[in-house]
Design a protein around this motif. Structure first.
Motif, PDB file in Angstrom:
ATOM      1  N   LEU A  48       0.844  -1.182   0.000  1.00  0.00           N
ATOM      2  CA  LEU A  48       0.000   0.000   0.000  1.00  0.00           C
ATOM      3  C   LEU A  48       0.888   1.243   0.000  1.00  0.00           C
ATOM      4  O   LEU A  48       2.085   1.168   0.260  1.00  0.00           O
ATOM      5  N   HIS A  49       0.267   2.415  -0.284  1.00  0.00           N
ATOM      6  CA  HIS A  49       1.053   3.645  -0.335  1.00  0.00           C
ATOM      7  C   HIS A  49       0.338   4.765   0.403  1.00  0.00           C
ATOM      8  O   HIS A  49      -0.655   4.532   1.113  1.00  0.00           O
ATOM      9  N   MET A  50       0.823   5.985   0.235  1.00  0.00           N
ATOM     10  CA  MET A  50       0.331   7.134   0.982  1.00  0.00           C
ATOM     11  C   MET A  50      -1.177   7.333   0.831  1.00  0.00           C
ATOM     12  O   MET A  50      -1.876   7.659   1.795  1.00  0.00           O
ATOM     13  N   GLY A  51      -1.695   7.160  -0.386  1.00  0.00           N
ATOM     14  CA  GLY A  51      -3.129   7.323  -0.601  1.00  0.00           C
ATOM     15  C   GLY A  51      -3.942   6.341   0.215  1.00  0.00           C
ATOM     16  O   GLY A  51      -4.989   6.684   0.776  1.00  0.00           O
ATOM     17  N   LEU A 223      -8.536  13.522  -2.427  1.00  0.00           N
ATOM     18  CA  LEU A 223      -7.225  13.098  -2.909  1.00  0.00           C
ATOM     19  C   LEU A 223      -6.192  14.103  -2.418  1.00  0.00           C
ATOM     20  O   LEU A 223      -6.438  15.312  -2.402  1.00  0.00           O
ATOM     21  N   MET A 224      -5.048  13.615  -2.010  1.00  0.00           N
ATOM     22  CA  MET A 224      -4.008  14.489  -1.499  1.00  0.00           C
ATOM     23  C   MET A 224      -3.207  15.071  -2.658  1.00  0.00           C
ATOM     24  O   MET A 224      -2.721  14.334  -3.519  1.00  0.00           O
ATOM     25  N   ASP A 228       0.870  22.856  -5.717  1.00  0.00           N
ATOM     26  CA  ASP A 228       0.638  23.225  -7.123  1.00  0.00           C
ATOM     27  C   ASP A 228      -0.485  22.410  -7.767  1.00  0.00           C
ATOM     28  O   ASP A 228      -0.749  22.523  -8.963  1.00  0.00           O
ATOM     29  N   GLY A 229      -1.147  21.565  -6.967  1.00  0.00           N
ATOM     30  CA  GLY A 229      -2.279  20.790  -7.477  1.00  0.00           C
ATOM     31  C   GLY A 229      -1.928  19.418  -8.006  1.00  0.00           C
ATOM     32  O   GLY A 229      -2.825  18.631  -8.307  1.00  0.00           O
ATOM     33  N   THR A 230      -0.643  19.102  -8.118  1.00  0.00           N
ATOM     34  CA  THR A 230      -0.249  17.771  -8.592  1.00  0.00           C
ATOM     35  C   THR A 230      -0.427  16.749  -7.482  1.00  0.00           C
ATOM     36  O   THR A 230      -0.435  17.083  -6.293  1.00  0.00           O
ATOM     37  N   LYS A 231      -0.541  15.488  -7.883  1.00  0.00           N
ATOM     38  CA  LYS A 231      -0.881  14.428  -6.943  1.00  0.00           C
ATOM     39  C   LYS A 231       0.255  14.159  -5.963  1.00  0.00           C
ATOM     40  O   LYS A 231       1.426  14.127  -6.324  1.00  0.00           O
TER      41      LYS A 231
END
Length: 423
Positions: A48-51, A223-224, A228-231
């Motif tokens: 799993l990851h940060m999301g 969503l995190m 600058d708005g990037t994922k």
């Protein structure tokens, strides 16, 4: 078991509710008794990851408030994968997916309690999907899904020109069926997930309404994204994995330590269990003196301790202090030191051939472009071996200098580091 009446207010304050079906009805349900809820994780990677961490910690918040978690690992849905805008997923073998099911479960389990009145339950959707025939699936589930509504989903519309397989197109049916089965078999009345899952979440709510006539709930976390708005969720080496074998606790700690000032408050709310008073006070101090980086340090320590434990968190801090502050290196574990040095760059030398001199090692590691430059660095007092200044250009490290029996740490000036592994 005591219910926390402030749960929904806290979730809203933390910014954890991006979408919801009916917050007033959910608030009433939360106050009426322990709500059975579920969140799903597809094993489309070995970690799993940060999301996913957002969902795991949200599940923990709900359980701590008195509600009952069902953590679903998708042994069935993981073999297909939710459609993504970039294109068709590569399908993994059944054996690979089932191996990853075990790994994902082991990452979720430490965050939940499996004892008490609201004990958590781990479930695998392969258990109810595998025995089902195609005819039953089409008759009992498929008939409730109008194709025009499925085509209206954002990700499907995006993929129509480039192409989307029937397999991925049908994913929403499988996830909706999960909610229906958990509702019927375990009384689950709430599902949550990331906001990119909102179409799947509401489809499950609608399926239960159509089949059983029951009203159930769904909420989606945001969503995190970076300032600058990037994922969010990427490091220089890839995703921010939770598995320490895929991303070291040191690198994990460094990621949070480098968080943008503008995002500190948001990240503290979502990824820590600090109270509102603690976070707001920390935000105020951080805004006044951002150069002290108190917000980043607290964030990094809290999240690393949550995911990897207090011992690994302290080791990560000690490694950074030793490398960047000139502290003691010998007290670090070999694993932590190796992980930290992998982030700065390493070279390997053969023990059998003899350990090269410091000048050669400076060149070998790229800290100096030539032996002449390396000698000048030593003569000017800018070369360090294991945080000790090297005065002699002809100095040669010995076995006694090896940290953990195999590592040397070279530094040029204050901030240029490299590791040498003697193998």
């Amino acid at each position: 078991m005591t219910l926390d009446p402030t749960l929904l207010d806290d979730l809203e304050w933390r910014g954890l509710i991006a979408h919801s079906t009916d917050l007033d009805a959910l608030r009433e349900a939360f106050s009426s008794g322990s709500v059975r809820f579920y969140v799903g994780f597809d094993p489309t990677a070995p970690s799993l990851h940060m999301g996913h961490l957002v969902q795991i910690l949200t599940a923990k918040r709900l359980q701590d408030a008195g509600h009952t978690p069902f953590a679903l690992v998708g042994g069935a849905t993981g073999m297909i994968g939710d459609p993504k805008e970039a294109g068709e997923r590569v399908m993994n073998t059944a054996e690979t997916v089932q191996e990853w099911v075990g790994r994902v479960r082991s990452q979720i389990e430490p965050f939940l309690s499996f004892e008490g009145d609201n004990a958590a339950t781990m479930v695998n959707n392969l258990d109810w999907t595998a025995p089902m025939s195609t005819i039953d699936f089409l008759r009992d589930i498929g008939k409730h899904f109008p194709v025009n509504r499925m085509l209206a989903r954002d990700v499907v519309r995006t993929r129509l020109e480039s192409g989307i397989s029937y397999t991925e197109f049908s994913y929403v049916l499988l996830q909706s069926m999960d909610y229906l089965n958990l509702h019927r078999d375990h009384g689950v009345t709430l599902q949550f997930g990331g906001s990119d899952q909102w179409g799947n979440l509401t489809a499950g709510v609608e399926l239960i309404r159509r089949t059983d006539g029951h009203k159930v709930h769904a909420i989606a976390t945001p969503l995190m994204t970076k300032a600058d708005g990037t994922k969010y969720g990427k490091t220089d080496g890839g995703a921010l994995w939770l598995d320490p074998d895929m991303l070291s606790p040191y690198a994990f700690h460094q990621f949070w330590l480098n968080a943008e000032d503008e995002k500190i408050g948001e990240l503290l709310r979502v990824f820590t269990f600090l109270s509102r008073e603690e976070i707001e006070a920390l935000e105020a101090r951080h805004a006044e003196k951002p150069f002290l980086r108190e917000g980043q340090k607290t964030l990094a320590d809290e999240v690393t301790a949550l995911v990897h434990g207090a011992v690994e968190m302290e080791q990560a801090k000690a490694a950074a202090a030793a490398l960047f502050g000139g502290g003691e290196l010998t007290g670090l574990s070999t694993a932590t030191l190796a992980a930290a040095l992998q982030e700065t760059g390493t070279a390997r030398v053969d023990r059998a051939a003899g350990i090269p001199g410091v000048v050669d090692l400076l060149v070998e590691t790229g800290l100096a472009k030539s032996k002449g430059e390396a000698r000048r660095t030593v003569s000017e007092g800018g070369a360090y071996l294991n945080n000790v200044r090297v005065d002699d250009p002809d100095a040669v490290p010995t076995e006694a200098d090896l940290i953990g029996g195999s590592w040397l740490v070279l530094r040029r000036g204050k901030k240029k580091f490299a590791g040498v592994e003697v193998v």
